[in-house]
Scaffold this active site. Structure first.
Site, PDB file in Angstrom:
ATOM      1  N   ALA A 126      11.854  -0.299  -8.452  1.00 45.03           N
ATOM      2  CA  ALA A 126      12.263  -1.557  -7.805  1.00 45.03           C
ATOM      3  C   ALA A 126      11.815  -1.702  -6.354  1.00 45.03           C
ATOM      4  O   ALA A 126      12.119  -2.707  -5.719  1.00 45.03           O
ATOM      5  CB  ALA A 126      13.769  -1.779  -7.899  1.00 45.03           C
ATOM      6  N   ALA A 127      11.053  -0.735  -5.832  1.00 46.48           N
ATOM      7  CA  ALA A 127      10.616  -0.854  -4.438  1.00 46.48           C
ATOM      8  C   ALA A 127       9.702  -2.066  -4.249  1.00 46.48           C
ATOM      9  O   ALA A 127       9.886  -2.867  -3.324  1.00 46.48           O
ATOM     10  CB  ALA A 127       9.903   0.421  -4.002  1.00 46.48           C
ATOM     11  N   GLY A 128       8.713  -2.202  -5.137  1.00 44.31           N
ATOM     12  CA  GLY A 128       7.813  -3.345  -5.035  1.00 44.31           C
ATOM     13  C   GLY A 128       8.531  -4.656  -5.274  1.00 44.31           C
ATOM     14  O   GLY A 128       8.246  -5.666  -4.612  1.00 44.31           O
ATOM     15  N   ASP A 129       9.481  -4.671  -6.202  1.00 40.97           N
ATOM     16  CA  ASP A 129      10.240  -5.885  -6.476  1.00 40.97           C
ATOM     17  C   ASP A 129      11.102  -6.271  -5.278  1.00 40.97           C
ATOM     18  O   ASP A 129      11.239  -7.454  -4.949  1.00 40.97           O
ATOM     19  CB  ASP A 129      11.128  -5.688  -7.700  1.00 40.97           C
ATOM     20  CG  ASP A 129      10.327  -5.425  -8.962  1.00 40.97           C
ATOM     21  OD1 ASP A 129       9.193  -5.943  -9.059  1.00 40.97           O
ATOM     22  OD2 ASP A 129      10.820  -4.701  -9.839  1.00 40.97           O
ATOM     23  N   LEU A 173       0.804  -1.221   0.000  1.00 38.53           N
ATOM     24  CA  LEU A 173       0.000   0.000   0.000  1.00 38.53           C
ATOM     25  C   LEU A 173       0.837   1.271   0.000  1.00 38.53           C
ATOM     26  O   LEU A 173       0.355   2.334   0.389  1.00 38.53           O
ATOM     27  CB  LEU A 173      -0.908   0.002   1.237  1.00 38.53           C
ATOM     28  CG  LEU A 173      -1.833  -1.206   1.417  1.00 38.53           C
ATOM     29  CD1 LEU A 173      -2.415  -1.224   2.826  1.00 38.53           C
ATOM     30  CD2 LEU A 173      -2.944  -1.179   0.385  1.00 38.53           C
ATOM     31  N   GLY A 174       2.095   1.184  -0.447  1.00 42.96           N
ATOM     32  CA  GLY A 174       2.936   2.369  -0.469  1.00 42.96           C
ATOM     33  C   GLY A 174       3.156   2.920   0.936  1.00 42.96           C
ATOM     34  O   GLY A 174       3.568   2.203   1.852  1.00 42.96           O
TER      35      GLY A 174
END
Length: 296
Positions: free
Chosen positions: A246-249, A218-219
């Site tokens: 690349a944060a989600g990865d 959810l950021g």
């Protein structure tokens, strides 16, 4: 436990801009850089950097192929199941960064060559209890085949549905873990998860598709999960974002790494949140992904 990451390998071409140009407009940017990326490669690097046994399954092409392979190997990723083709370019991502957020244009390139035969080859050394992580930057047919083949072999399956795309309904029952962000979760449910009520409705809508465990990132709001009927919410780490690439990865790779080590879901989520927080304080894709000691 081995963690097989079947997915895309891209070379990112990144530039900062003061704003997104309108049609026909030319503006000045700064800070141009090339950086190995692709959601598959990023997630494999996250696993390798953070101590997991990362096995990349993918393809590179005649442009940037050697650089992509070398970078994976430097980050402790096994590349024996990465094929090289001379007929097309490697995948390319053109990334424009505005105020720390990014806009991305993709050229699939060699990622379109990831097929069932490559999946079968990789799974020859897999065992029940290993993990498979897939995204949607390779052919959907290959993703569906990999998930089904893995489930039949007792491999724990993780689908990060990015970028969001229409999927056949039967694919969801092969997902042990389904990890979308807010926008992707809305794409599959019509519900944008932003408060407790909408989050719970969205997660339950996804569960009704036959998915075993749902985790939504959810950021700034953190992440939420329903696993084995338990509702878990973990806050985000408060940092100044420089580049969200690349944060989600990183989150996905970190989460699966800790799960493979026997951590609880909540502990794995907390670890993943910390890893993603470090990533957004740095520019680039794979070069922004932290080492385990940095997260700790």
């Amino acid at each position: 436990m081995k963690i097989f990451v079947a997915g895309s390998l891209n070379m990112d071409l990144v530039i900062n801009a003061p704003f997104m140009p309108k049609s026909g407009m030319t503006i000045s940017g700064n800070g141009f850089m090339t950086n190995p990326g692709g959601k598959g490669g990023n997630q494999a690097v996250a696993v390798g950097n953070l101590g997991g046994a990362a096995y990349m399954v993918g393809c590179v092409g005649n442009a940037f192929g050697n650089e992509l392979l070398t970078t994976l190997q430097k980050h402790n990723v096994n590349t024996q199941h990465v094929q090289k083709t001379d007929t097309v370019s490697s995948g390319i991502a053109v990334i424009v960064v505005v105020d720390g957020d990014n806009r991305i244009i993709l050229d699939t390139g060699a990622n379109g060559c990831v097929d069932k035969a490559l999946i079968d080859s990789a799974f020859h050394e897999a065992q029940a209890g290993d993990y498979l992580v897939v995204q949607l930057e390779i052919a959907q047919e290959t993703v569906a085949y990999a998930l089904q083949k893995a489930k039949e072999s007792g491999i724990i399956t993780v689908l990060n549905p990015a970028p969001a795309a229409a999927l056949p309904e039967d694919i969801f029952r092969y997902c042990d873990w389904f990890i979308p962000n807010q926008t992707e979760a809305e794409f599959y449910t019509g519900i944008y998860p932003e408060d407790e009520d909408s989050i719970k409705r969205c997660v339950h809508a996804l569960k009704q598709k036959g998915i075993q465990n749902v985790l939504i990132t959810l950021g700034a709001l953190g992440s939420v999960c329903i696993a084995e009927q338990a509702f878990i919410q973990v806050p985000s780490e408060k940092v100044q974002a420089v580049d969200t690439t690349a944060a989600g990865d990183t989150y996905v790779g970190a989460f699966v790494t800790r799960l493979s080590e026997g951590a609880s879901v909540q502990e794995a989520m907390r670890f993943a949140s910390k890893a993603a927080a470090v990533t957004v304080t740095r520019r680039g894709a794979q070069q922004s992904i932290p080492l385990r000691n940095e997260v700790m």
